[in-house]
Design a protein around this motif. Structure first.
Motif, PDB file in Angstrom:
ATOM      1  N   ASN A  75     -13.302  23.475  21.786  1.00 51.17           N
ATOM      2  CA  ASN A  75     -12.895  22.796  23.015  1.00 51.17           C
ATOM      3  C   ASN A  75     -12.438  23.803  24.061  1.00 51.17           C
ATOM      4  OD1 ASN A  75     -12.025  20.622  24.774  1.00 51.17           O
ATOM      5  ND2 ASN A  75      -9.941  21.087  24.099  1.00 51.17           N
ATOM      6  N   PHE A  76     -11.705  24.824  23.626  1.00 52.22           N
ATOM      7  CA  PHE A  76     -11.252  25.875  24.542  1.00 52.22           C
ATOM      8  C   PHE A  76     -12.442  26.600  25.156  1.00 52.22           C
ATOM      9  CE2 PHE A  76     -10.446  30.520  24.851  1.00 52.22           C
ATOM     10  CZ  PHE A  76      -9.673  30.508  25.999  1.00 52.22           C
ATOM     11  N   THR A  77     -13.398  26.990  24.330  1.00 49.46           N
ATOM     12  CA  THR A  77     -14.566  27.730  24.816  1.00 49.46           C
ATOM     13  C   THR A  77     -15.374  26.902  25.799  1.00 49.46           C
ATOM     14  OG1 THR A  77     -14.697  28.935  22.727  1.00 49.46           O
ATOM     15  CG2 THR A  77     -16.664  28.938  24.103  1.00 49.46           C
ATOM     16  N   ARG A  78     -15.545  25.621  25.492  1.00 54.13           N
ATOM     17  CA  ARG A  78     -16.304  24.727  26.366  1.00 54.13           C
ATOM     18  C   ARG A  78     -15.581  24.531  27.703  1.00 54.13           C
ATOM     19  NH1 ARG A  78     -16.976  21.307  22.885  1.00 54.13           N
ATOM     20  NH2 ARG A  78     -15.149  19.991  23.259  1.00 54.13           N
ATOM     21  N   SER A  79     -14.279  24.310  27.647  1.00 54.72           N
ATOM     22  CA  SER A  79     -13.498  24.109  28.870  1.00 54.72           C
ATOM     23  C   SER A  79     -13.465  25.380  29.708  1.00 54.72           C
ATOM     24  CB  SER A  79     -12.068  23.686  28.510  1.00 54.72           C
ATOM     25  OG  SER A  79     -12.054  22.462  27.814  1.00 54.72           O
ATOM     26  N   PHE A  80     -13.352  26.525  29.047  1.00 53.81           N
ATOM     27  CA  PHE A  80     -13.322  27.802  29.760  1.00 53.81           C
ATOM     28  C   PHE A  80     -14.650  28.039  30.480  1.00 53.81           C
ATOM     29  CE2 PHE A  80     -13.371  32.319  30.485  1.00 53.81           C
ATOM     30  CZ  PHE A  80     -12.038  32.656  30.693  1.00 53.81           C
ATOM     31  N   HIS A  81     -15.741  27.735  29.804  1.00 52.90           N
ATOM     32  CA  HIS A  81     -17.072  27.909  30.403  1.00 52.90           C
ATOM     33  C   HIS A  81     -17.251  26.978  31.598  1.00 52.90           C
ATOM     34  CE1 HIS A  81     -21.450  27.732  30.875  1.00 52.90           C
ATOM     35  NE2 HIS A  81     -21.476  28.934  30.302  1.00 52.90           N
ATOM     36  N   ASP A  82     -16.752  25.757  31.478  1.00 58.08           N
ATOM     37  CA  ASP A  82     -16.869  24.807  32.586  1.00 58.08           C
ATOM     38  C   ASP A  82     -16.128  25.307  33.823  1.00 58.08           C
ATOM     39  OD1 ASP A  82     -18.354  23.124  31.022  1.00 58.08           O
ATOM     40  OD2 ASP A  82     -16.682  21.803  30.496  1.00 58.08           O
ATOM     41  N   LYS A  83     -14.999  25.980  33.626  1.00 55.67           N
ATOM     42  CA  LYS A  83     -14.180  26.433  34.752  1.00 55.67           C
ATOM     43  C   LYS A  83     -14.671  27.756  35.322  1.00 55.67           C
ATOM     44  CE  LYS A  83      -9.359  27.426  36.087  1.00 55.67           C
ATOM     45  NZ  LYS A  83      -9.298  26.478  37.207  1.00 55.67           N
TER      46      LYS A  83
END
Length: 284
Positions: free
Chosen positions: A260-268
């Motif tokens: 979830n962290f990696t996905r959210s970081f990529h989105d931002k």
């Protein structure tokens, strides 16, 4: 960036830390029921608070009450490495070792103010005290609770004899005065904790719906979106200024799921945390 980190615990809580830092670095103090004595062993730093700042050169120190904190330290000279020793005062530990007879330094004085930080000038006895602490970092097998209690009492005695004793008393006495936390202090204190909106609402003594309304009035954003954004921003900072593992950074910033962290970081940021660190390092 952290080059070396050492700590010594007393009764299960961090008592003394020694941190070697290489610029760029910065650290934002959370709001918490403790006070920190920061001694600049090597280099210099800037303490920033309420639009102002204090310069702390080598052999000078800073006393900070984190109950009214949320402030920040950073390097003031990008060319020099920094070594800092931090002694932490926990109210519950102080009550335990002094029982009901707290030293005068922790009792309210005549000066009434909400001052939460004070610079301590170069003091020879405190300098020698810090040199003594370094011995225990190099010889951890000699450390025990009895010695640490003596070292805690010693720094309290030394602080009470400095020229800044009145200011120090004002700051430390707040640890034993009833603290009324504002809504913003509660939010800032738990920005990077692994708790959700429901728990934050409970800490603010509000229903979830009332909490969300109050939050939007103050931050012009929803709690979930604001918290995620701040946690990702902090993670991005740590990726640049520390060599921590990405998993540890995610956890320290309030994410309990790496995917979830990696996905959210990529989105931002448009890249994975790993690539973000590599690209920024190459640019520097």
């Amino acid at each position: 960036m952290i080059i070396e980190y050492k700590k010594i615990e007393l009764f299960g809580k961090i008592f003394i830390q020694k941190i070697d830092l290489k610029p760029p670095f910065e650290y934002t103090f959370p709001v918490s029921e403790q006070a920190c004595f920061l001694y600049m062993l090597k280099g210099e730093m800037q303490y920033q608070f309420e639009g102002d700042q204090i310069h702390i050169p080598t052999n000078y120190s800073l006393l900070l009450n984190c109950i009214n904190s949320g402030q920040q330290i950073r390097e003031s000279n990008a060319n020099n490495n920094n070594e800092t020793v931090i002694v932490t005062f926990h109210p519950d530990i102080l009550k335990k070792i002094y029982e009901k007879d707290l030293p005068l330094l922790f009792q309210p004085g005549r000066k009434v103010t909400n001052q939460s930080v004070g610079k301590i000038n170069n003091d020879f006895l405190i300098q020698k005290y810090i040199e003594g602490l370094l011995f225990y970092f190099e010889n951890p097998s000699l450390v025990n609770d009895e010695i640490l209690i003596l070292k805690l009492k010693e720094i309290i005695l030394l602080l009470s004899q400095t020229r800044e004793a009145e200011t120090i008393q004002v700051i430390l006495s707040q640890l034993f005065s009833p603290a009324v936390y504002t809504f913003k202090q509660i939010i800032e204190a738990h920005l990077f904790s692994q708790i959700g909106v429901e728990e934050l609402a409970e800490k603010a003594n509000l229903s979830v719906s009332s909490f969300k309304r109050e939050f939007r009035k103050l931050y012009n954003d929803s709690p979930a979106n604001y918290l995620k954004s701040k946690r990702l921003e902090r993670a991005a900072e740590l990726l640049l200024i520390s060599d921590q593992r990405i998993t540890d950074i995610a956890f320290d910033c309030g994410f309990n799921d790496l995917a979830n962290f990696t996905r959210s970081f990529h989105d931002k940021y448009g890249v994975t945390p790993t690539n973000y660190r590599v690209k920024r390092s190459n640019k520097q």
